[in-house]
Design an enzyme around this catalytic site. Structure first.
Site, PDB file in Angstrom:
ATOM      1  N   ASP A 195      40.498  20.241 -10.467  1.00 44.09           N
ATOM      2  CA  ASP A 195      39.599  18.929 -10.101  1.00 44.09           C
ATOM      3  C   ASP A 195      39.117  19.018  -8.859  1.00 44.09           C
ATOM      4  O   ASP A 195      38.993  19.997  -8.167  1.00 44.09           O
ATOM      5  CB  ASP A 195      40.698  18.003 -10.543  1.00 44.09           C
ATOM      6  CG  ASP A 195      41.804  17.881  -9.503  1.00 44.09           C
ATOM      7  OD1 ASP A 195      41.996  18.805  -8.643  1.00 44.09           O
ATOM      8  OD2 ASP A 195      42.684  17.005  -9.347  1.00 44.09           O
ATOM      9  N   GLU A 222      48.497  25.679  -5.080  1.00 41.76           N
ATOM     10  CA  GLU A 222      48.826  24.637  -4.120  1.00 41.76           C
ATOM     11  C   GLU A 222      50.495  24.479  -3.794  1.00 41.76           C
ATOM     12  O   GLU A 222      50.746  24.480  -2.697  1.00 41.76           O
ATOM     13  CB  GLU A 222      48.621  23.046  -4.831  1.00 41.76           C
ATOM     14  CG  GLU A 222      47.082  22.936  -4.816  1.00 41.76           C
ATOM     15  CD  GLU A 222      46.688  23.092  -5.987  1.00 41.76           C
ATOM     16  OE1 GLU A 222      45.527  22.494  -6.705  1.00 41.76           O
ATOM     17  OE2 GLU A 222      47.392  23.898  -6.845  1.00 41.76           O
ATOM     18  N   GLU A 259      40.191  17.530  -6.114  1.00 43.75           N
ATOM     19  CA  GLU A 259      40.970  17.797  -4.845  1.00 43.75           C
ATOM     20  C   GLU A 259      41.452  19.456  -5.009  1.00 43.75           C
ATOM     21  O   GLU A 259      41.471  20.035  -3.945  1.00 43.75           O
ATOM     22  CB  GLU A 259      42.304  16.905  -5.026  1.00 43.75           C
ATOM     23  CG  GLU A 259      41.893  15.872  -4.763  1.00 43.75           C
ATOM     24  CD  GLU A 259      41.532  15.232  -3.520  1.00 43.75           C
ATOM     25  OE1 GLU A 259      42.037  15.808  -2.701  1.00 43.75           O
ATOM     26  OE2 GLU A 259      40.636  14.439  -3.377  1.00 43.75           O
ATOM     27  N   ARG A 309      45.791  15.113 -14.357  1.00 47.72           N
ATOM     28  CA  ARG A 309      44.741  14.357 -13.692  1.00 47.72           C
ATOM     29  C   ARG A 309      43.365  14.529 -14.445  1.00 47.72           C
ATOM     30  O   ARG A 309      42.903  15.685 -14.242  1.00 47.72           O
ATOM     31  CB  ARG A 309      44.827  14.606 -12.402  1.00 47.72           C
ATOM     32  CG  ARG A 309      45.733  14.154 -11.398  1.00 47.72           C
ATOM     33  CD  ARG A 309      45.693  14.490  -9.982  1.00 47.72           C
ATOM     34  NE  ARG A 309      46.848  13.855  -9.328  1.00 47.72           N
ATOM     35  CZ  ARG A 309      47.929  14.748  -9.036  1.00 47.72           C
ATOM     36  NH1 ARG A 309      48.058  15.971  -9.376  1.00 47.72           N
ATOM     37  NH2 ARG A 309      49.100  14.146  -8.372  1.00 47.72           N
ATOM     38  N   TYR A 335      47.028  19.706 -17.568  1.00 51.03           N
ATOM     39  CA  TYR A 335      46.997  19.327 -16.220  1.00 51.03           C
ATOM     40  C   TYR A 335      46.939  17.759 -16.463  1.00 51.03           C
ATOM     41  O   TYR A 335      46.019  17.127 -17.318  1.00 51.03           O
ATOM     42  CB  TYR A 335      45.727  19.814 -15.755  1.00 51.03           C
ATOM     43  CG  TYR A 335      45.428  19.196 -14.170  1.00 51.03           C
ATOM     44  CD1 TYR A 335      46.376  19.557 -13.277  1.00 51.03           C
ATOM     45  CD2 TYR A 335      44.262  18.668 -13.802  1.00 51.03           C
ATOM     46  CE1 TYR A 335      46.227  19.198 -11.955  1.00 51.03           C
ATOM     47  CE2 TYR A 335      44.240  18.322 -12.549  1.00 51.03           C
ATOM     48  CZ  TYR A 335      45.135  18.816 -11.386  1.00 51.03           C
ATOM     49  OH  TYR A 335      44.842  18.291 -10.292  1.00 51.03           O
ATOM     50  N   HIS A 384      37.971  17.569 -18.492  1.00 49.96           N
ATOM     51  CA  HIS A 384      39.049  18.517 -18.651  1.00 49.96           C
ATOM     52  C   HIS A 384      39.633  17.950 -20.132  1.00 49.96           C
ATOM     53  O   HIS A 384      39.410  16.913 -20.415  1.00 49.96           O
ATOM     54  CB  HIS A 384      40.339  18.196 -17.600  1.00 49.96           C
ATOM     55  CG  HIS A 384      39.793  18.422 -16.157  1.00 49.96           C
ATOM     56  ND1 HIS A 384      39.184  19.835 -16.121  1.00 49.96           N
ATOM     57  CD2 HIS A 384      39.761  17.923 -15.000  1.00 49.96           C
ATOM     58  CE1 HIS A 384      38.867  19.865 -14.564  1.00 49.96           C
ATOM     59  NE2 HIS A 384      39.065  18.507 -14.020  1.00 49.96           N
TER      60      HIS A 384
END
Length: 901
Positions: free
Chosen positions: A82, A7, A84, A305, A303, A350
């Protein structure tokens, strides 16, 4: 050659170093496609087909990615682990397939929970395919949020002018905040008394005991509700004898909290660091993507989130090792601690948020981080370490006391705790909104049956203390407590709570005051409207059950189209029922629901809705294009208005009518201070159209006097003649603040007070500076900041100008605002053409002639024949878009759906 897609550019730069020359790592810069903000982007009648749009910036990056993939042997999608992240990979893959650059190339999906060399290389060795159910869950959420926003928001705009938007999660979060505010407003404080005795042991030690019973009756915290009863009990205790009935000491263990999830990190960062949820996520993102330490860039945390509370076995082993080194072997539990999530709707599994290297202590990395990064890293490190430390061992002691006197008995109790072994408390203690140090109260050693004496403490207090208290309303939500409540109810996702809260603030539905979320009148009206006419869709259980269905989609247990179809059938029907509702019916419903807020009972018992000006009218909620206000039913004969949030004369006694400040010496008319729907203003006289002037920003109603009022009413003020052309310069206060004006050129002044003192030299300088920037005469041609050249296809100059709202590109009748932080003098013709084309696609040009060319509408006659309507009426009807189209175009730069969920 292998092409890897991530990203962010920061993430790409770090990963490139780990993978070497055989890999090219490119960034998509987040999502590359989105649903365009217009009606029809999701089509329920076509099995919820979606029309995706690529913006100009993403188009350029996708072209770069496509060119790289053409020359590559393998495409590796390495976006976040995730929903997204899976969606971004899916979008990139869809675009590349449409560009036909993949052919027979190998496509793989890899995920990693930390940006470290070991994690990256392990992920590359264990690729998988795209997770289709996870993508389906994303599509369902995106379609739901779009359908709710683009169906419900236009209804709001028509029925409640001034309202901004409604959303699937946004509106439910707003309801929580508004419900709490209503609880606070209807709350009535109740008196209660507490009674404590200051006890002295035979050894001379002091402690305090509270009353728990009197004359055979158990006494709770709020049971003594008047001074007379408190005095009776106090008098009895002052003459009583005291003896210890029992002493009980019980060992207790206090266990550490689990490692951070997204939600608990936001809550704890709010309580301990004062960070807003959005700030927490911004800082965590940087720690995750990588920080340069000693010349090597590496991610410092996993991570951020996640709903998971478990951490990897190797991390647990590392934590136990560090604990033993820093605190000693007795602080390491016999077995590693294992946690399980308690979230109502747990997201994809996660790891919890933890440091990637637990031996990297906060003091070791602080010099490489900015202050906020250092604080958050330390918080995450301590929480992770504490989660694997030994429990704290406490001793809780309770002393029961019997008091006898005046033929009556009373019971008292003292409680306290002593820390026998601090365990994890040596490093970290979880914050609480109502935190009390329960370990600070240590009780002295006393025996059963021991005689105690009630005595004053250092002569500064009574031996028996009777104190009056009043109950308090529930506290307003903070960001931390709201996130906690939403997670408990299963509303939304912890990873999107930050953006949900930010959306509410951006819409002016909520303000943050002293860390508390305070609903604004605009937000309360929207909530009342939804509760009155769309109650099902702001119910907590309904929203939570919808989240559960979305989870089942991601688990592959439900079809995303089936879930959408069930929702849309009922939702669209509810909207259809409201469309024909008259605004007056909406107002009646809101008056009823918001009554306790906008028309609270008056202390004198008179009608709270009686107009204070004309005495015959009834006050009612009214709406205008600028929002809601309170007005009189006798309008226009009675012009009384009041701001929505100022009931019963609060803040300047709005209900008491005008306040006369004095008499204007020139006209002999009264000068009065009043309150209107847009705030306080001053007025001269009582004529049909009296002269009025609003109070400028920074001026308060309580500070107004006759001199200040006359100054405002005298505007605009003549400053003097311009030395170049001899024409008058005037000064005034307008919609955009204080200004000086000369021949159509407005130049801003610093403060409202400067309007009354600005001289000719200052005014001329301000006007010259404004003209130098291109701010010329209104209606005349302004001087361009930069001339870019002719439009290659349509002809005509393309120039850059400086406008009231910032720099913009102009071609013909199309004005396109430059993106924030763009240097207007550095923009190229190609960049300008892209902006102009994008604005034109949104309907940026003027197209008045379209109405004239439209064919006339026809109407039915009494015998059923069709005939054209009158020319003007037909032109009006044909030039008007549908209500929904107008609503969408009116918000072209603002996405009205709940993009925060």
């Amino acid at each position: 050659m292998n092409v890897v897609i991530v990203e962010s550019p920061a993430k790409a730069k770090t990963i490139n170093k780990y993978l070497g020359t055989d890999y090219t790592v490119l960034a998509s810069y987040g999502h590359v496609r989105d649903l365009p903000p217009k009606d029809g982007s999701v089509q329920p009648d076509d099995n919820f087909a979606m029309s995706w749009q690529v913006d100009s910036k993403s188009q350029k990056r996708l072209t770069e990615i496509a060119n790289a993939v053409k020359e590559a042997d393998r495409l590796i999608l390495a976006t976040d682990p995730d929903r997204e992240g899976e969606a971004i990979s899916w979008h990139v893959l869809e675009v590349l397939q449409k560009k036909r650059v993949l052919k027979d190339k190998q496509v793989e999906r890899v995920v990693f929970n930390a940006i470290t060399k070991k994690a990256i290389l392990e992920a590359m060795d264990n690729p998988r395919q795209l997770d289709t159910p996870l993508v389906d869950a994303y599509l369902a959420r995106r379609a739901l949020d779009y359908l709710v926003g683009f169906t419900l928001s236009p209804v709001l705009w028509r029925k409640l002018p001034g309202a901004r938007s409604a959303g699937r999660v946004q509106s439910v979060a707003l309801r929580l905040i508004c419900d709490r505010e209503m609880e606070i407003e209807v709350f009535r404080a109740q008196e209660y008394w507490s009674i404590f005795a200051n006890m002295k042991t035979p050894a001379g030690d002091m402690f305090q005991a509270g009353l728990t019973g009197f004359d055979g009756r158990k006494i709770g915290r709020h049971d003594i509700n008047n001074e007379a009863e408190a005095s009776t009990i106090k008098s009895m205790l002052e003459s009583a004898s005291f003896a210890v009935e029992s002493v009980a000491s019980k060992p207790a263990r206090r266990n550490p909290a689990a490692p951070f999830t997204t939600s608990t990190l936001q809550q704890e960062a709010s309580r301990k660091l004062g960070f807003a949820a959005s700030r927490t996520m911004q800082v965590a993102q940087k720690l995750y993507e990588g920080i340069s330490i000693g010349g090597e860039t590496s991610g410092l945390i996993t991570y951020m989130r996640t709903d998971g509370v478990q951490i990897a076995g190797e991390a647990i082993a590392a934590a136990r090792s560090v604990i033993s080194q820093d605190f000693g072997a007795n602080y390491v539990p016999e077995k590693p601690r294992v946690y399980s999530t308690k979230a109502k709707n747990a997201q994809e599994a996660h790891e919890a948020i933890r440091p990637t290297d637990l031996s990297r202590r906060p003091k070791d990395v602080a010099r490489f981080l900015d202050p906020d990064q250092a604080k958050l890293y330390e918080l995450i490190w301590k929480r992770t370490m504490a989660s694997q430390m030994e429990s704290a061992v406490l001793e809780r002691t309770t002393i029961e006391i019997l008091a006898k006197g005046a033929g009556k008995n009373a019971n008292l109790r003292a409680t306290g705790s002593v820390v026998r072994f601090d365990g994890f408390l040596a490093l970290y203690q979880e914050g609480r909104d109502d935190e009390e140090d329960e370990n600070s109260r240590r009780l002295p050693a006393v025996d059963d049956g021991a005689t105690l004496t009630a005595t004053s403490v250092d002569g500064k207090s009574d031996a028996i203390e009777a104190s009056q208290h009043f109950t308090t309303p529930p506290p307003r939500y903070t960001e931390a407590s709201l996130v906690k409540k939403m997670e408990e109810l299963g509303i939304g996702r912890p990873s999107t709570y930050a953006s949900t809260l930010q959306t509410l603030r951006d819409r002016d539905y909520v303000e943050l005051e002293k860390k508390q979320l305070v609903p604004q009148d605009k937000g309360r009206i929207v909530t009342a409207f939804l509760e009155s006419f769309f109650q099902r869709y702001v119910e907590f259980d309904f929203t939570a059950s919808l989240e559960e269905k979305l989870d089942k989609i991601s688990a592959g247990e439900l079809s995303w189209q089936d879930v959408l179809r069930d929702f849309w059938t009922n939702f669209s029907g509810a909207v259809d029922e409201i469309k024909d509702l008259r605004v007056s019916e909406v107002i009646d419903a809101l008056n009823e629901l918001l009554g306790p807020h906008i028309f609270p009972p008056k202390e004198d018992g008179t009608d709270p809705r009686k107009c204070p000006t004309c005495d015959t009218g009834q006050l009612s909620l009214k709406v205008s294009r600028w929002g809601a206000f309170i007005g009189c039913s006798n309008y226009p004969e009675c012009g009384f208005t009041r701001q929505l949030g100022k009931p019963n004369g609060e803040d300047g006694d709005a209900d008491e009518g005008p306040k006369v400040l004095g008499v204007d010496p020139e006209s002999g008319l009264d000068v009065s201070l009043r309150k209107g729907r847009f705030g306080p203003y001053v007025q001269l006289g009582e004529e049909a159209k009296p002269k009025r002037a609003s109070l400028p920003k920074g001026w308060s109603a309580p500070d107004m006097d006759l001199d200040k009022a006359l100054q405002l009413l005298s505007l605009p003020r003549e400053v003097g003649l311009h030395p170049e052309d001899g024409k008058m310069i005037s000064a005034g206060i307008g919609r955009y603040g204080p200004f000086v004006l000369h021949e159509g050129t407005y130049a801003n002044l610093t403060t409202p007070d400067e309007v009354f003192s600005v001289g000719i030299n200052r005014a001329v300088d301000a006007l010259a500076e404004k003209r130098a920037k291109g701010g010329g005469r209104r209606g005349a041609a302004a001087t361009p900041l930069k001339e870019l050249g002719e439009h290659p296809d349509e002809g005509g100059p393309v120039n850059v100008f400086d406008g009231r709202y910032g720099p913009y590109v102009k071609h013909g009748k199309i004005n396109a605002t430059l993106p924030k932080d763009t240097d207007p003098k550095a923009i190229t013709l190609e960049q300008a053409l892209e902006l102009v084309a994008a604005k034109a696609a949104k309907g940026g040009g003027k197209k008045k002639s379209a109405a004239k060319k439209s064919s006339p509408k026809k109407t039915k006659t009494a015998n059923g024949e069709s005939k054209p309507t009158a020319g003007k009426a037909a032109a009006k009807k044909t030039s008007a878009k549908s209500t929904k189209e107008v609503a969408v175009d009116a918000s072209s730069d603002e996405v009205p759906w709940d993009d925060a969920s």
